[in-house]
Design an enzyme around this catalytic site. Structure first.
Site, PDB file in Angstrom:
ATOM      1  N   LEU A   1      -7.253   9.503 -26.469  1.00  0.00           N
ATOM      2  CA  LEU A   1      -8.188   8.512 -25.921  1.00  0.00           C
ATOM      3  C   LEU A   1      -9.010   9.093 -24.783  1.00  0.00           C
ATOM      4  O   LEU A   1      -9.126   8.518 -23.707  1.00  0.00           O
ATOM      5  CB  LEU A   1      -7.418   7.271 -25.463  1.00  0.00           C
ATOM      6  CG  LEU A   1      -6.577   6.595 -26.542  1.00  0.00           C
ATOM      7  CD1 LEU A   1      -5.775   5.444 -25.945  1.00  0.00           C
ATOM      8  CD2 LEU A   1      -7.461   6.107 -27.698  1.00  0.00           C
ATOM      9  N   GLY A   2      -9.581  10.275 -25.046  1.00  0.00           N
ATOM     10  CA  GLY A   2     -10.534  10.849 -24.102  1.00  0.00           C
ATOM     11  C   GLY A   2     -11.856  10.117 -24.221  1.00  0.00           C
ATOM     12  O   GLY A   2     -11.938   9.009 -24.767  1.00  0.00           O
TER      13      GLY A   2
ATOM     14  N   MET B   1     -14.440  10.581 -26.134  1.00  0.00           N
ATOM     15  CA  MET B   1     -14.836  10.276 -27.511  1.00  0.00           C
ATOM     16  C   MET B   1     -13.851   9.319 -28.174  1.00  0.00           C
ATOM     17  O   MET B   1     -14.245   8.289 -28.733  1.00  0.00           O
ATOM     18  CB  MET B   1     -14.923  11.576 -28.319  1.00  0.00           C
ATOM     19  CG  MET B   1     -16.097  12.458 -27.966  1.00  0.00           C
ATOM     20  SD  MET B   1     -17.614  12.023 -28.849  1.00  0.00           S
ATOM     21  CE  MET B   1     -17.269  12.672 -30.481  1.00  0.00           C
TER      22      MET B   1
ATOM     23  N   ARG C   1      -1.309  10.674 -24.974  1.00  0.00           N
ATOM     24  CA  ARG C   1      -0.180  11.350 -24.322  1.00  0.00           C
ATOM     25  C   ARG C   1       0.159  10.681 -22.992  1.00  0.00           C
ATOM     26  O   ARG C   1       1.319  10.600 -22.606  1.00  0.00           O
ATOM     27  CB  ARG C   1      -0.512  12.832 -24.115  1.00  0.00           C
ATOM     28  CG  ARG C   1       0.665  13.664 -23.624  1.00  0.00           C
ATOM     29  CD  ARG C   1       0.319  15.136 -23.610  1.00  0.00           C
ATOM     30  NE  ARG C   1      -0.786  15.421 -22.698  1.00  0.00           N
ATOM     31  CZ  ARG C   1      -1.231  16.644 -22.442  1.00  0.00           C
ATOM     32  NH1 ARG C   1      -0.703  17.677 -23.061  1.00  0.00           N
ATOM     33  NH2 ARG C   1      -2.234  16.823 -21.603  1.00  0.00           N
TER      34      ARG C   1
ATOM     35  N   SER D   1     -20.166  13.886 -34.001  1.00  0.00           N
ATOM     36  CA  SER D   1     -21.132  14.114 -32.928  1.00  0.00           C
ATOM     37  C   SER D   1     -21.609  12.763 -32.403  1.00  0.00           C
ATOM     38  O   SER D   1     -21.701  11.800 -33.151  1.00  0.00           O
ATOM     39  CB  SER D   1     -22.327  14.924 -33.452  1.00  0.00           C
ATOM     40  OG  SER D   1     -23.255  15.194 -32.424  1.00  0.00           O
TER      41      SER D   1
ATOM     42  N   GLY E   1     -21.055  12.132 -28.639  1.00  0.00           N
ATOM     43  CA  GLY E   1     -20.742  12.200 -27.217  1.00  0.00           C
ATOM     44  C   GLY E   1     -20.503  10.839 -26.601  1.00  0.00           C
ATOM     45  O   GLY E   1     -20.033   9.901 -27.258  1.00  0.00           O
TER      46      GLY E   1
ATOM     47  N   LYS F   1     -20.168  20.963 -39.037  1.00  0.00           N
ATOM     48  CA  LYS F   1     -20.259  20.596 -37.621  1.00  0.00           C
ATOM     49  C   LYS F   1     -20.330  21.849 -36.742  1.00  0.00           C
ATOM     50  O   LYS F   1     -21.017  21.867 -35.721  1.00  0.00           O
ATOM     51  CB  LYS F   1     -19.039  19.746 -37.230  1.00  0.00           C
ATOM     52  CG  LYS F   1     -18.998  19.331 -35.742  1.00  0.00           C
ATOM     53  CD  LYS F   1     -20.247  18.561 -35.330  1.00  0.00           C
ATOM     54  CE  LYS F   1     -20.064  17.787 -34.039  1.00  0.00           C
ATOM     55  NZ  LYS F   1     -19.630  18.566 -32.897  1.00  0.00           N
TER      56      LYS F   1
ATOM     57  N   HIS G   1     -23.830  22.932 -36.914  1.00  0.00           N
ATOM     58  CA  HIS G   1     -24.578  21.944 -36.106  1.00  0.00           C
ATOM     59  C   HIS G   1     -24.535  22.322 -34.630  1.00  0.00           C
ATOM     60  O   HIS G   1     -25.552  22.318 -33.932  1.00  0.00           O
ATOM     61  CB  HIS G   1     -23.963  20.563 -36.347  1.00  0.00           C
ATOM     62  CG  HIS G   1     -24.325  19.511 -35.340  1.00  0.00           C
ATOM     63  ND1 HIS G   1     -23.747  19.458 -34.083  1.00  0.00           N
ATOM     64  CD2 HIS G   1     -25.185  18.459 -35.403  1.00  0.00           C
ATOM     65  CE1 HIS G   1     -24.244  18.426 -33.422  1.00  0.00           C
ATOM     66  NE2 HIS G   1     -25.107  17.807 -34.194  1.00  0.00           N
ATOM     67  N   ASN G   2     -23.346  22.661 -34.140  1.00  0.00           N
ATOM     68  CA  ASN G   2     -23.215  22.990 -32.723  1.00  0.00           C
ATOM     69  C   ASN G   2     -23.860  24.329 -32.391  1.00  0.00           C
ATOM     70  O   ASN G   2     -24.372  24.515 -31.290  1.00  0.00           O
ATOM     71  CB  ASN G   2     -21.735  22.988 -32.320  1.00  0.00           C
ATOM     72  CG  ASN G   2     -21.199  21.584 -32.160  1.00  0.00           C
ATOM     73  OD1 ASN G   2     -21.728  20.644 -32.746  1.00  0.00           O
ATOM     74  ND2 ASN G   2     -20.151  21.422 -31.381  1.00  0.00           N
TER      75      ASN G   2
ATOM     76  N   GLU H   1     -27.372  23.550 -31.953  1.00  0.00           N
ATOM     77  CA  GLU H   1     -27.484  22.869 -30.659  1.00  0.00           C
ATOM     78  C   GLU H   1     -27.605  23.878 -29.517  1.00  0.00           C
ATOM     79  O   GLU H   1     -28.410  23.700 -28.598  1.00  0.00           O
ATOM     80  CB  GLU H   1     -26.255  21.979 -30.470  1.00  0.00           C
ATOM     81  CG  GLU H   1     -26.193  21.189 -29.194  1.00  0.00           C
ATOM     82  CD  GLU H   1     -24.884  20.415 -29.107  1.00  0.00           C
ATOM     83  OE1 GLU H   1     -24.084  20.721 -28.206  1.00  0.00           O
ATOM     84  OE2 GLU H   1     -24.656  19.536 -29.968  1.00  0.00           O
ATOM     85  N   TYR H   2     -26.808  24.960 -29.584  1.00  0.00           N
ATOM     86  CA  TYR H   2     -26.894  26.003 -28.560  1.00  0.00           C
ATOM     87  C   TYR H   2     -28.322  26.548 -28.477  1.00  0.00           C
ATOM     88  O   TYR H   2     -28.878  26.736 -27.391  1.00  0.00           O
ATOM     89  CB  TYR H   2     -25.945  27.157 -28.907  1.00  0.00           C
ATOM     90  CG  TYR H   2     -24.507  26.995 -28.501  1.00  0.00           C
ATOM     91  CD1 TYR H   2     -23.817  25.815 -28.730  1.00  0.00           C
ATOM     92  CD2 TYR H   2     -23.814  28.050 -27.920  1.00  0.00           C
ATOM     93  CE1 TYR H   2     -22.484  25.682 -28.396  1.00  0.00           C
ATOM     94  CE2 TYR H   2     -22.476  27.929 -27.575  1.00  0.00           C
ATOM     95  CZ  TYR H   2     -21.818  26.747 -27.811  1.00  0.00           C
ATOM     96  OH  TYR H   2     -20.500  26.623 -27.477  1.00  0.00           O
TER      97      TYR H   2
END
Length: 303
Positions: A8-9, A11, A31, A123, A125, A175, A178-179, A182-183
């Site tokens: 449960l961060g 995202m 956790r 994706s 965020g 993905k 994709h990232n 993005e860079y």
């Protein structure tokens, strides 16, 4: 539908919220149990549990458990733990940024226990709760099809922003690329704005320019929207250190390009520029200055 959301961060918690508000029953595990309890107090369709074993008792078979923990050992341990408590026919979803090769290995591992494995390159965020998530799904057809209701709820629209792209590992592979893209996009924006900032003669308002480019321009994008928001707060970025992390996907994309003999100079250089950002004092730059001094007598700056 009902499912477990594990991790449960930023995202995972927002994905749980979007699912709960979309009418799904979410069994939340973290956790640190306090986060799960807080989310359950906030959302009526969320139930908090304190162990993976409890997930198996609270959910009705066939069960679905969505894993949103950091890639690597945390994901490995979580999937191993779930495979011990779930039953044949249940599905484990890895929605994090795992290496696609790890995903393929894990899919084979859990399949030997009669479990389904689905990878979802996700994706969106911190904006995903309001705007929806882009999701690249990998797995067998019979594993993915029952998940359509939760994927449609998480996506920007039921028929937009998500798709089943191939077998296990394919979602994380796409993905990863994709990232990597993005860079490159981020580096191009950063370089362009730095060129304009350096042209002091014109006294350019970078925040204004970003806003102009956001509408009608060929370079408009969500990344430009976010850039404009940052520049509107402080064009000088005085409180931000010029140190840029990389979370792995850029490296994996470059490694894959090399493995496939595909030239990817923009993505590769954007990754290397992130390494440059972490050097307070580059030895290579010092040596370049020394060489210029040696062959041409060019002046060097004292440290």
């Amino acid at each position: 539908m009902e499912l477990a959301m594990i991790g449960l961060g930023k995202m995972g918690a927002n994905m749980a919220r979007r699912l709960a508000r979309g009418g799904h029953r979410v069994v939340a595990y973290n956790r640190s149990p306090a986060r799960a309890r807080e989310l359950a107090a906030e959302e009526s369709n969320v139930v908090a549990v304190e162990s993976l074993e409890e997930i198996a008792t609270v959910l009705s078979p066939p069960r679905t458990a969505w894993v949103m923990v950091p890639a690597g050992e945390a994901t490995e341990q979580t999937i191993d733990g779930l495979s011990q408590v779930l039953s044949p026919g249940d599905t484990i979803i890895d929605g994090g940024n795992s290496n696609y090769q790890d995903t393929m290995r894990r899919a084979d591992k859990v399949a030997s226990k009669g479990l389904h494995m689905v990878d979802v390159g996700t994706s969106g965020g911190v904006w995903g709760l309001a705007e929806g998530y882009s999701m690249l799904v990998g797995g067998e057809d019979e594993s993915v099809a029952p998940l359509r209701p939760i994927l449609e709820t998480l996506a920007p629209a039921a028929d937009q922003g998500w798709g089943h792209v191939g077998p296990a590992g394919a979602g994380h592979f796409v993905k990863m690329v994709h990232n990597g893209i993005e860079y490159g996009l981020m580096q191009a924006y950063a370089e362009g704005f730095e060129i304009m900032k350096a042209k002091e003669t014109f006294g350019l308002d970078l925040s204004q320019i970003a806003e102009i480019w956001r509408y009608g321009s060929v370079v408009r994008s969500w990344l430009l929207d976010l850039t404009a928001a940052a520049l509107a707060e402080d064009q000088e970025l005085a409180d931000i250190a010029g140190w840029v992390a990389d979370s792995g996907e850029g490296r994996w994309t470059v490694a894959e390009a090399i493995a496939q003999d595909v030239p990817a100079p923009v993505i590769t250089m954007s990754l290397l520029m992130r390494f440059v950002s972490r050097q307070d004092d580059s030895y290579a730059a010092k040596l370049l200055a020394a060489m210029r001094n040696q062959f041409g007598g060019h002046a060097v700056k004292a440290s």
